[in-house]
Every structure is written in structure tokens, then in C-alpha cells.
Scaffold this motif. Structure first.
Motif, PDB file in Angstrom:
ATOM      1  N   ARG A   4       0.891  -1.252   0.112  1.00 55.56           N
ATOM      2  CA  ARG A   4      -0.198   0.048  -0.073  1.00 55.56           C
ATOM      3  C   ARG A   4       0.998   1.184   0.134  1.00 55.56           C
ATOM      4  O   ARG A   4       2.063   1.183   0.128  1.00 55.56           O
ATOM      5  N   ALA A   5       0.312   2.370  -0.314  1.00 47.51           N
ATOM      6  CA  ALA A   5       1.047   3.564  -0.429  1.00 47.51           C
ATOM      7  C   ALA A   5       0.230   4.780  -0.061  1.00 47.51           C
ATOM      8  O   ALA A   5      -1.158   4.711  -0.066  1.00 47.51           O
ATOM      9  N   VAL A   6       0.808   5.860   0.589  1.00 47.99           N
ATOM     10  CA  VAL A   6       0.034   7.158   0.854  1.00 47.99           C
ATOM     11  C   VAL A   6       0.419   7.984  -0.378  1.00 47.99           C
ATOM     12  O   VAL A   6       1.543   8.437  -0.485  1.00 47.99           O
ATOM     13  N   LEU A   7      -0.600   8.392  -1.024  1.00 48.88           N
ATOM     14  CA  LEU A   7      -0.554   9.233  -2.169  1.00 48.88           C
ATOM     15  C   LEU A   7      -0.930  10.734  -1.875  1.00 48.88           C
ATOM     16  O   LEU A   7      -1.888  10.954  -1.060  1.00 48.88           O
ATOM     17  N   ARG A   8      -0.811  11.564  -2.896  1.00 47.13           N
ATOM     18  CA  ARG A   8      -1.386  12.822  -2.847  1.00 47.13           C
ATOM     19  C   ARG A   8      -2.164  13.186  -4.042  1.00 47.13           C
ATOM     20  O   ARG A   8      -1.794  12.995  -5.475  1.00 47.13           O
ATOM     21  N   GLY A   9      -3.715  13.538  -3.687  1.00 44.61           N
ATOM     22  CA  GLY A   9      -4.175  13.758  -4.980  1.00 44.61           C
ATOM     23  C   GLY A   9      -5.706  14.189  -4.420  1.00 44.61           C
ATOM     24  O   GLY A   9      -5.967  14.251  -3.274  1.00 44.61           O
ATOM     25  N   PRO A  10      -6.707  14.238  -5.394  1.00 46.34           N
ATOM     26  CA  PRO A  10      -8.127  14.560  -5.070  1.00 46.34           C
ATOM     27  C   PRO A  10      -8.659  13.377  -4.738  1.00 46.34           C
ATOM     28  O   PRO A  10      -9.457  12.690  -5.255  1.00 46.34           O
ATOM     29  N   GLY A  44       8.737   8.296  -6.877  1.00 44.85           N
ATOM     30  CA  GLY A  44       7.685   9.351  -6.157  1.00 44.85           C
ATOM     31  C   GLY A  44       6.296   9.327  -7.101  1.00 44.85           C
ATOM     32  O   GLY A  44       5.455  10.203  -6.650  1.00 44.85           O
ATOM     33  N   VAL A  45       6.256   8.244  -8.010  1.00 44.80           N
ATOM     34  CA  VAL A  45       4.932   8.467  -8.809  1.00 44.80           C
ATOM     35  C   VAL A  45       4.323   7.161  -8.826  1.00 44.80           C
ATOM     36  O   VAL A  45       5.060   5.995  -9.120  1.00 44.80           O
ATOM     37  N   TRP A  46       3.044   6.917  -8.423  1.00 45.25           N
ATOM     38  CA  TRP A  46       2.465   5.506  -8.396  1.00 45.25           C
ATOM     39  C   TRP A  46       1.413   5.503  -9.581  1.00 45.25           C
ATOM     40  O   TRP A  46       0.522   6.608  -9.571  1.00 45.25           O
ATOM     41  N   SER A  47       1.251   4.474 -10.018  1.00 42.99           N
ATOM     42  CA  SER A  47      -0.064   4.154 -11.101  1.00 42.99           C
ATOM     43  C   SER A  47      -0.937   3.605 -10.039  1.00 42.99           C
ATOM     44  O   SER A  47      -0.688   2.625  -9.221  1.00 42.99           O
ATOM     45  N   VAL A  48      -2.277   3.946 -10.297  1.00 44.27           N
ATOM     46  CA  VAL A  48      -3.581   3.549  -9.453  1.00 44.27           C
ATOM     47  C   VAL A  48      -4.391   2.857 -10.581  1.00 44.27           C
ATOM     48  O   VAL A  48      -4.866   3.660 -11.306  1.00 44.27           O
ATOM     49  N   THR A  49      -4.631   1.457 -10.298  1.00 48.45           N
ATOM     50  CA  THR A  49      -5.702   0.776 -11.086  1.00 48.45           C
ATOM     51  C   THR A  49      -6.700   0.452 -10.419  1.00 48.45           C
ATOM     52  O   THR A  49      -6.384  -0.506  -9.388  1.00 48.45           O
ATOM     53  N   LEU A  50      -8.159   0.677 -10.523  1.00 49.39           N
ATOM     54  CA  LEU A  50      -9.144   0.229  -9.839  1.00 49.39           C
ATOM     55  C   LEU A  50     -10.179  -0.754 -10.483  1.00 49.39           C
ATOM     56  O   LEU A  50     -10.547  -0.269 -11.932  1.00 49.39           O
ATOM     57  N   GLU A  76       3.557  10.368  -4.606  1.00 45.12           N
ATOM     58  CA  GLU A  76       3.416   9.832  -3.463  1.00 45.12           C
ATOM     59  C   GLU A  76       3.079  11.154  -2.467  1.00 45.12           C
ATOM     60  O   GLU A  76       3.874  12.087  -2.918  1.00 45.12           O
ATOM     61  N   ALA A  77       2.848  10.878  -1.378  1.00 42.49           N
ATOM     62  CA  ALA A  77       2.750  12.209  -0.212  1.00 42.49           C
ATOM     63  C   ALA A  77       3.890  12.450   0.278  1.00 42.49           C
ATOM     64  O   ALA A  77       4.814  11.409   0.526  1.00 42.49           O
ATOM     65  N   THR A  78       4.302  13.693   0.611  1.00 37.18           N
ATOM     66  CA  THR A  78       5.357  14.091   1.277  1.00 37.18           C
ATOM     67  C   THR A  78       5.107  15.166   2.235  1.00 37.18           C
ATOM     68  O   THR A  78       4.084  15.885   2.139  1.00 37.18           O
TER      69      THR A  78
END
Length: 592
Positions: A208-214, A249-255, A316-318
Motif C-alpha cells: 500500500r502507499a500514501v498518495l497525494r491527490g483529489p 515518487g509516482v504511483w499508478s493506481v488501477t481500480l 507519493e505523499a510528502t
């Protein structure tokens, strides 16, 4: 106001002025700052609402254009840009066709005072709503059914407030755990699925990861996608979330929303990607959310199943996060161990203050409270020994939270007290101000008690006595009988086994990361995630072994023996699942 050009050789369908006006009227340029399109004589050709208001101020009562603007219009050259500091605007000269005709685009460098005032009013209104929502949540904590209903309702209200605040601040982004967000949605929709006789399963990602976004936009998209499958789909509904680090620093998210083959309506994926006004409200909402996320839609298929897939990327969240992996909305927080912790709560809302105090005292903490910043400063300064942590609201009478934090930071001894903010504001500017004032974390209102306790316990864990930490008692059972029974009831035998194996895979990956990288920031996050996954799947022995590693790691000890014990627990649990031994938990008699 729009004026059609007269006797222009370029007039007609290809009229460059008309094309420019059409472009401006639909452009993001025309949203929040005054925008005026003027001809060489200073006549208004086009204006957005902010520009129209500015034009009226200039020309009210027979007034004329500001001298700085009038002078610039007379001598600015084609394609030249000129800053007009007196009126705070940028002027750009644009030629129109070969006839030498010119127009000038005047755009304010900053939103107007009226726009800023409206934003401030909306932002304050959001703050004024979030604090009573926290009080409402506090008042319902005693009743499990009422509390759950309140959390669901408040979650939807929180979405509306987040969008309103984003409109006021121009920032939709926040730090969030996509896995926790989807887990919360599945938990919310599960009763509807059971009512319809549908089987709904969530397969979380590892890692899992903590991300930054809407996050609000993502939640609305996921909720509609999953809810639509439950309502209109067929067969087993599997919700699969995949996360992958594509570059630093960049993650792909697929649902992926899987369901029985042939149950996805023809043309739905095309409608989600294309948009338009002809689809249902839910389809239009998902299309709009996909546009915000810059997402790609696909239809996946495999024997007997098909899925709607949506994919996008997030950073990625910072920096200071309002809530980390362990306390993200919907995540299963670790049990809070606060026995003997000394805490000070500074909160002016009496209902919220009393609720927080009761929650921490039930967890074993010694709690003092203060109704304003000045009283909080006096109590913290006089405390001997120092408080382990001070929880402070940002908006306080007498002395505001940021000023209080700065003063307390100056008097810290041996890293005490830890400063933790608690606020209805959760934007990047507020988080940065909290970090600069010395706060380790900013917790958003409204927040359930369990996540509040877990967040504070995590922040002060290393302040607690850690020499020769006592080992946790070994669990009497390999599986938690109650949780294992619930999983079987909700998911069936095969679904429960698959859910447990995923948690074991995550724990196995955590062991490998700990042995490779040691106990650090990244592996602590993986540990938190694995503890939560093991807990919600009833893997009692593995959860205890993971927590043992946490204890030793936070104490600065050698985690190698604990990692070996964890690996043994994973192997033993996997063997038991393969042998269907966890079925014996129906009677509560699984062997350790």
C-alpha cells in the motif's frame, strides 16, 4: 459584452476575432481573474464575470480607462506583453489577420478582492460546519448503530465540504491511502450487496502507499463504480485495487470492478471515456471524475468474468500529512496503547473537548484539558514532568493554535511535548504552517475516536518506556474466531481463504522488506499496513508477530529474531489455511 467586427475582410466562419472570443469564453482563463478583450481604442469586446465587474468600476458615471492601460493600448506592439503594475494586470497585444488590426488581452494578475472575499467566506463556512460535525460524531460514539449511520452521513457531507473548500482554495489535493478509501466504500456498500444477495469482495493491493491527490474525486468515482456493479451487475463482484511505483515518487493506481461475463452494459466503457449529456447521472459523474484524475478506462475480460478498469497516476505523499497510512479513513487502526501517557487537550468546543478527554482516559491516558490557547500555554509550561503530547485546535480564543505551538516548541525538553494539530482546515497551506510551527501532524475534523487514539499512540510510542520491552502474550489461537466467522458469512469459504492469503502475502513481503532494508520510515509504513490487513482478516498469530516486530523496532532493538518468528507464523498460518484448519474456528478451537 460582445461586439461583432464590421467590414472586416476576415469576417465569416473563419473570423479570427470570433474564434478568439469563443476560445476565451470556454477557457480556464475565464474562471477566477478579471479578463478583458479590448480593441485598439479601448472598447470592450469580451469580458468574463470578473472582468465585467472591473469594467463597470472603471466606466461607472462616465469614467474612463486607467491612464496606465490607456497609454499601453496606444503604443504596445503586436505579440508584446506588458505588465501594468498600477492596476495589477498583464496586457498582451494580438494581431488579427493581415489587415493590421489588433486586439489586446488584459488579465488581472490576482483574483479581485470580491473573489477573495467570497473564497474566504466559503472557507470559513466550511470550518464552521466541520467543528459541529465533530461534535455530532462525538455524541453518537456510544451507540454502535447510530455511530455507524452518523459516520456514513458525515462522510458524504465531508465530500461536499471538501469540494466547496477546494472551490474556495483552488486545491482538491490531500494525502490519502487509496486502499483505505476503497475498503471504506466496500464496507459501506456491503449491506446493500447482502440485501440484493450479491457477493462483494475487496482485494487490496500489496504494497500500500500514501498518495497525494483529489481523494474526494477518487472516492466518488469508486463509490459509483462499485455501487453500479452491485445494483446492475451479476455474479461475484470483485473489487481489485492495484498500486505500482512507475518511477521515483509516482504511483499508478488501477481500480478494477469485476463481475459476471456479459453483465457490463454494452457501450458503458465508451460512455465513461467519451462523456456527454446522454448518459445517466452516475455515468456522467464518473466521466467527470475521470477527467479530473486524467484517467484511462478499459474493459477487461477473462473466462467467466469481465471488468471495468480505470487507471491514473498520482504522486507519493510528502511532508506533514493529516493522517498517515495507519489512520487513513476506512483503515483498521491498530489498538491504541496509551496507558500512562500524559496528554493535554486544548479545544474551545466543550462537546469535542470532553469527548476527546473521555476517549483518551478510556485508553488509559492521564488527560488535562484547556478551553483556550492561553490556558493551554499555562498548563503546558507548569507541567512536571512535561506532557507527552499536546493536542491543539488551530482556531482558539486568547491565543491561536499556531502561536501556541510555536511557544511550546521553544520550551520542549527531550522532545516533549509532541505537538499535534486538530483542525477543520486540511489544505496544503495550513499543513505547511503547522509544520513550520513545530507540529508533527495535523488531524482533520471530523475524526472517529479509534483513529484519533491510534494517531496519538503512534506519535508518542517512542517516548514510552522501551528498555527490555515485555513480549506480547502469544495468542491462544492462530485465527480470531469471531472475525474468521464473519469473513465466511460475508465472503463464503473460498472468498475468506483468498482474503486471508492476500494478507499473508502482504505480511511475507513485509518480512522481506524488513530483512533487506531494516526498520525505517518505509518499512514502518509497510508494518502498519500488514498489521491492519492481518487484523481485519483474523490472522491473530501473524498480527501478534507483526506487532512484536513493531515493539522491538521502536525500542531500537535487533528485529532479526522477531522477523524469523514472524516468518514462522506466516508459514504455519498458510499451512493451516491450505489444510482448511481455519474452518475449525467455527467452534473457537483452532490450534495455535
Amino acid at each position: 459584452m460582445t461586439t461583432e467586427p464590421e467590414d472586416d475582410p476576415c469576417a465569416g466562419a473563419a473570423d479570427p476575432l470570433s474564434a478568439l472570443i469563443d476560445t476565451l469564453s470556454t477557457s480556464d482563463l475565464a474562471q477566477d481573474r478579471a479578463l478583458l478583450l479590448l480593441d485598439e481604442a479601448g472598447a470592450e469586446l469580451f469580458s468574463n464575470p470578473e472582468g465585467a465587474a472591473l469594467w463597470q468600476r472603471w466606466t461607472r458615471g462616465g469614467g474612463t480607462l486607467p491612464a496606465e492601460l490607456a497609454a499601453a493600448l496606444s503604443d504596445i506592439a503586436p505579440y508584446q506583453r506588458r505588465r501594468l503594475p498600477t492596476i495589477g494586470a498583464m496586457l498582451t497585444c494580438l494581431p488579427l489577420g493581415p489587415g493590421g488590426r489588433r486586439v489586446c488581452l488584459c488579465r488581472a494578475e490576482h483574483p479581485s478582492p470580491e473573489t477573495e472575499a467570497r473564497r474566504l467566506i466559503r472557507r470559513l463556512a466550511v470550518h464552521d460546519l466541520r467543528t459541529p460535525l465533530q461534535a455530532l460524531l462525538a455524541m453518537t460514539e456510544g451507540s454502535a448503530q447510530l455511530s455507524e449511520a452518523a459516520r456514513l452521513v458525515l462522510g458524504r457531507i465531508d465530500d461536499v465540504l471538501a469540494l466547496s473548500e477546494a472551490e474556495a482554495t483552488g486545491d482538491l489535493s490531500r494525502d490519502f491511502d487509496p486502499s483505505a478509501t476503497v475498503a471504506a466504500i466496500v464496507t459501506m456498500i456491503a449491506p446493500l450487496a447482502r440485501e440484493r444477495g450479491a457477493q462483494l469482495v475487496f482485494e487490496p493491493p500489496a504494497p500500500r502507499a500514501v498518495l497525494r491527490g483529489p481523494e474526494t474525486i477518487f472516492r466518488l468515482l469508486a463509490q459509483n463504480l462499485i455501487g453500479n456493479a452491485v445494483t446492475h451487475g451479476a455474479g461475484l463482484r470483485r473489487v481489485v485495487l492495484r498500486l505500482a511505483l512507475t518511477r521515483p515518487g509516482v504511483w499508478s493506481v488501477t481500480l478494477e470492478q469485476w463481475q459476471q461475463a456479459g453483465s457490463v452494459p454494452p457501450g458503458l466503457v465508451e460512455a465513461l471515456a467519451r462523456g456527454g449529456r446522454s448518459g445517466s447521472a452516475g455515468t456522467r459523474l464518473m466521466n467527470a471524475a475521470g477527467l479530473v484524475l486524467d484517467a484511462h478506462w478499459n474493459l477487461l475480460s477473462r473466462p467467466g468474468e469481465e471488468a471495468i478498469s480505470v487507471a491514473f497516476s498520482l504522486p507519493e505523499a510528502t511532508g506533514l500529512s493529516p493522517a498517515d497510512l495507519a489512520d487513513a479513513p476506512g483503515a483498521a487502526p491498530p489498538a491504541a496503547d496509551l496507558h500512562g501517557a500524559r496528554l493535554l487537550i486544548v479545544e474551545d468546543n466543550a462537546i469535542v473537548r470532553d469527548w476527546m478527554a473521555r476517549a483518551f482516559r478510556r485508553a488509559g491516558a492521564e488527560v488535562s484539558t484547556a478551553p483556550d490557547g492561553q490556558a493551554g500555554l499555562m498548563l503546558a509550561s507548569a507541567a512536571r514532568p512535561a506532557f507527552d503530547a499536546v493536542l491543539l485546535d488551530l482556531v482558539l480564543p486568547e491565543l491561536d493554535g499556531l502561536t501556541l505551538a510555536r511557544r511550546l516548541k521553544q520550551t520542549q525538553r527531550h522532545d516533549r511535548p509532541r505537538l499535534i494539530g486538530f483542525s477543520a482546515h486540511d489544505d496544503a497551506e495550513t499543513r505547511a504552517a503547522c509544520a513550520a510551527a513545530g507540529m508533527r501532524r495535523l488531524l482533520p475534523k471530523p475524526l472517529p475516536a479509534a483513529r484519533l487514539l491510534a494517531s496519538v499512540a503512534q506519535e508518542i510510542r517512542d517516548l514510552r518506556p522501551t528498555e527490555n520491552p515485555m513480549p506480547r502474550p502469544a495468542p491462544a489461537q492462530m485465527f480470531n474466531a469471531e472475525i474468521a466467522g464473519e469473513l465466511r458469512a460475508d465472503l463464503g469459504e473460498d472468498g475468506a481463504r483468498r482474503f486471508m492469503i492476500r494478507a499473508l502475502d502482504e505480511a511475507g513481503a513485509t518480512v522481506q522488506a524488513l530483512r533487506r532494508d531494516g526498520f525505517g520510515a518505509a518499512t514502518r509504513a509497510e508494518l502498519h499496513s500488514s498489521v491492519g490487513s492481518s487484523g481485519i482478516t483474523g490472522l491473530a498469530r501473524v498480527e501478534a508477530a507483526l506487532r512484536r516486530v513493531q515493539d522491538i523496532g521502536h525500542a531500537g532493538g535487533d528485529i532479526a529474531p522477531a522477523c524469523d518468528a514472524l516468518a514462522e507464523a506466516i508459514a504455519a498460518t498458510r499451512n493451516a489455511i491450505d489444510a482448511s484448519a481455519f474452518s475449525s474456528t467455527r467452534s473457537g478451537n483452532a490450534d495455535p
